[in-house]
Design an enzyme around this catalytic site. Structure first.
Site, short mmCIF file in Angstrom:
data_model
loop_
_atom_site.label_atom_id
_atom_site.label_comp_id
_atom_site.label_asym_id
_atom_site.label_seq_id
_atom_site.Cartn_x
_atom_site.Cartn_y
_atom_site.Cartn_z
N SER A 130 -32.57 -77.03 -18.72
CA SER A 130 -32.38 -75.77 -18.01
C SER A 130 -33.45 -74.74 -18.38
CB SER A 130 -30.97 -75.27 -18.28
OG SER A 130 -30.57 -74.44 -17.26
N HIS A 138 -24.94 -79.82 -13.86
CA HIS A 138 -26.01 -79.27 -14.68
C HIS A 138 -25.65 -79.49 -16.16
CE1 HIS A 138 -29.25 -76.38 -15.33
NE2 HIS A 138 -28.48 -75.68 -16.14
C1 GTR Z 1 -29.04 -70.12 -15.00
C2 GTR Z 1 -30.41 -69.81 -14.51
C3 GTR Z 1 -31.21 -71.07 -14.42
C4 GTR Z 1 -31.08 -71.92 -15.67
C5 GTR Z 1 -29.74 -71.84 -16.34
C6 GTR Z 1 -29.66 -72.24 -17.80
O1 GTR Z 1 -28.21 -69.07 -15.00
O2 GTR Z 1 -30.29 -69.20 -13.26
O3 GTR Z 1 -32.57 -70.77 -14.12
O4 GTR Z 1 -32.09 -71.66 -16.56
O5 GTR Z 1 -29.20 -70.57 -16.32
O6 GTR Z 1 -30.61 -72.09 -18.56
O7 GTR Z 1 -28.59 -72.68 -18.19
#
Ligand code: GTR
Length: 428
Positions: A266, A407
């Site tokens: 992420s 995710h």
């Molecule tokens: C989210 C963000 C993403 C990603 C994610 C993370 O909120 O919008 O770009 O980086 O966080 O790091 O878990």
């Protein structure tokens, strides 16, 4: 130049209405777009033509002409300059060692890195996990964590120093959060495969909130000035911190520091890519679900957009990047070039089916559009032109998979990264 994969109908309509321009993205300002047919038209910046029009057709021309140009553009436009600091102030100190981790299969050392010795802060604690069954120095994964080293395992012998500083766990006692992220850390598999794994709590390098760059390692940067729109922002600071982790690993005899893969999930996937792009000591790079500002093409505006990310996380990128929120087509770079900066070192881009916010297809297309640089080095890339089905990993020097699910970082992901590491270190 590869034309964007937008629907032709969209493209014609856009041209007819005269909106294929810097202002096109404003059309999608209302909410995230998750409809492939609404991906705007785009053309990716030329990868293999220099700023003064020279065709780049040899590895030497890539290394000497085009790569430095692209790296500079990313620094100027997106992440800000790569930090500079007095590295003679770095100091490393082993503060604990425990040889019974994973039922005695691994040793965990905590090695403290002081960034500005003899000052005690800022500093970071590396959790260095090394297989006990090894015949010499071993290759390693370096993967920063989101919530503290002790959140990666239930083992009470791993020191819990910094939970209270975490953006994610603010206010929670260290023992309350021990092990909460353990599903992302396939220690058993990694150690069984003969690799070391090193982690560090990312906010020890630089806290993850917008405080005008007062805290963390920022005060140490000699090339930082808010007057310039290209100051080293927070992702640059995290990436720089991972390079300092590698400096430290170079002093640890159990680790083969020429064989370290930097891996991040992420926002830390964005960090891993930027770190690997700048620091060519890393043998390979893995981007896990890095999304916007990482592996996903900015011009697609699918899921998270440049405008949205800079609004929510104003400290991640430098001020110049904020200028492109309504005109991503005017960006002089796009994320396929970030992947290409890793070449000829192997790179892995991973996505997840339910992680639409990160634009899995845009992540795949970045990897695909980085291939011309690998071809210059006569290295095989993905071996496919279309995004593969879920759970069907593809590629050689550039790899990609679309995991079923959310995710996250899962055992499936780790199984692929271990195979990737086996390839990286046997191909040399
Ligand atoms: C989210 C963000 C993403 C990603 C994610 C993370 O909120 O919008 O770009 O980086 O966080 O790091 O878990």
């Amino acid at each position: 130049m590869r034309l964007g994969l937008c629907k032709m109908a969209n493209c014609l309509a856009a041209v007819a209405f005269g909106i294929v321009s810097a202002g096109f993205s404003a059309t999608f300002a209302q909410g995230p777009n998750y409809d492939e047919s609404k991906v705007p038209c785009y053309e990716l910046p030329e990868l293999l033509v220099s700023e003064c029009g020279i065709e780049i057709n040899t590895p030497e021309a890539w290394k000497n002409i085009r790569r430095p140009e692209i790296l500079k553009q990313f620094q100027k436009t997106m992440f800000g300059k790569y930090p500079e600091a007095d590295l003679s102030k770095l100091k490393f100190e082993e503060i604990s060692s425990y040889d019974k981790f994973l039922d005695g299969k691994a040793t965990v050392k905590t090695v403290r890195v002081y960034f500005n010795a003899p000052e005690k802060t800022p500093k970071m604690d590396l959790m260095v996990v090394v297989p006990n069954n090894r015949s010499g120095a071993v290759p390693a994964f370096l993967m920063p964590n989101f919530q503290g080293n002790h959140t990666t395992t239930d083992d009470p012998n791993i020191p819990a120093f910094f939970a209270e500083g975490s953006t994610h766990n603010r206010g929670k006692a260290p023992e309350e959060v021990r092990g909460i992220a353990k599903s992302r850390w396939a220690y058993d598999k990694i150690i069984a495969a003969g690799y070391a794994i090193v982690t560090v709590f990312y906010e020890e390098i630089d806290p993850d909130f917008d405080d005008g760059f007062q805290n963390g390692v920022h005060p140490l940067f000699t090339n930082f000035s808010l007057q310039n729109g290209d100051y080293p922002a927070t992702i640059s600071a995290w990436a720089w911190g991972l390079s300092r982790a590698l400096d430290c690993l170079e002093t640890i005899p159990e680790i083969d520091a020429e064989k370290v893969i930097v891996l991040g999930h992420s926002r830390l996937g964005k960090t891993a890519l930027w770190c690997g792009a700048n620091d060519e000591r890393f043998a390979a790079v893995v981007s896990n679900d890095s999304g916007c500002g990482g592996a996903a093409l900015s011009r697609r505006e699918f899921g998270e957009t440049v405008k949205k990310i800079n609004t929510t996380f104003p400290h991640w990128f430098c001020a110049n990047f904020h200028e492109y929120g309504d005109c991503v087509n005017a960006l002089p770079i796009d994320e396929h070039e970030l992947i290409a900066l890793i070449a000829p070192r192997p790179v892995y881009v991973a996505s997840a089916t339910e992680d639409l916010w990160a634009d899995p297809k845009g992540e795949f297309l970045s990897a695909l559009n980085a291939e011309p640089v690998y071809r210059l080095f006569e290295l095989e890339g993905l071996g496919v032109d279309e995004q593969p089905d879920p759970d069907e990993p593809v590629g050689t020097y550039i790899r990609y998979h679309l995991r079923t699910g959310k995710h996250d970082v899962t055992d499936f992901d780790w199984e692929q990264y271990i195979k990737f590491a086996n390839f990286v270190f046997s191909a040399k």
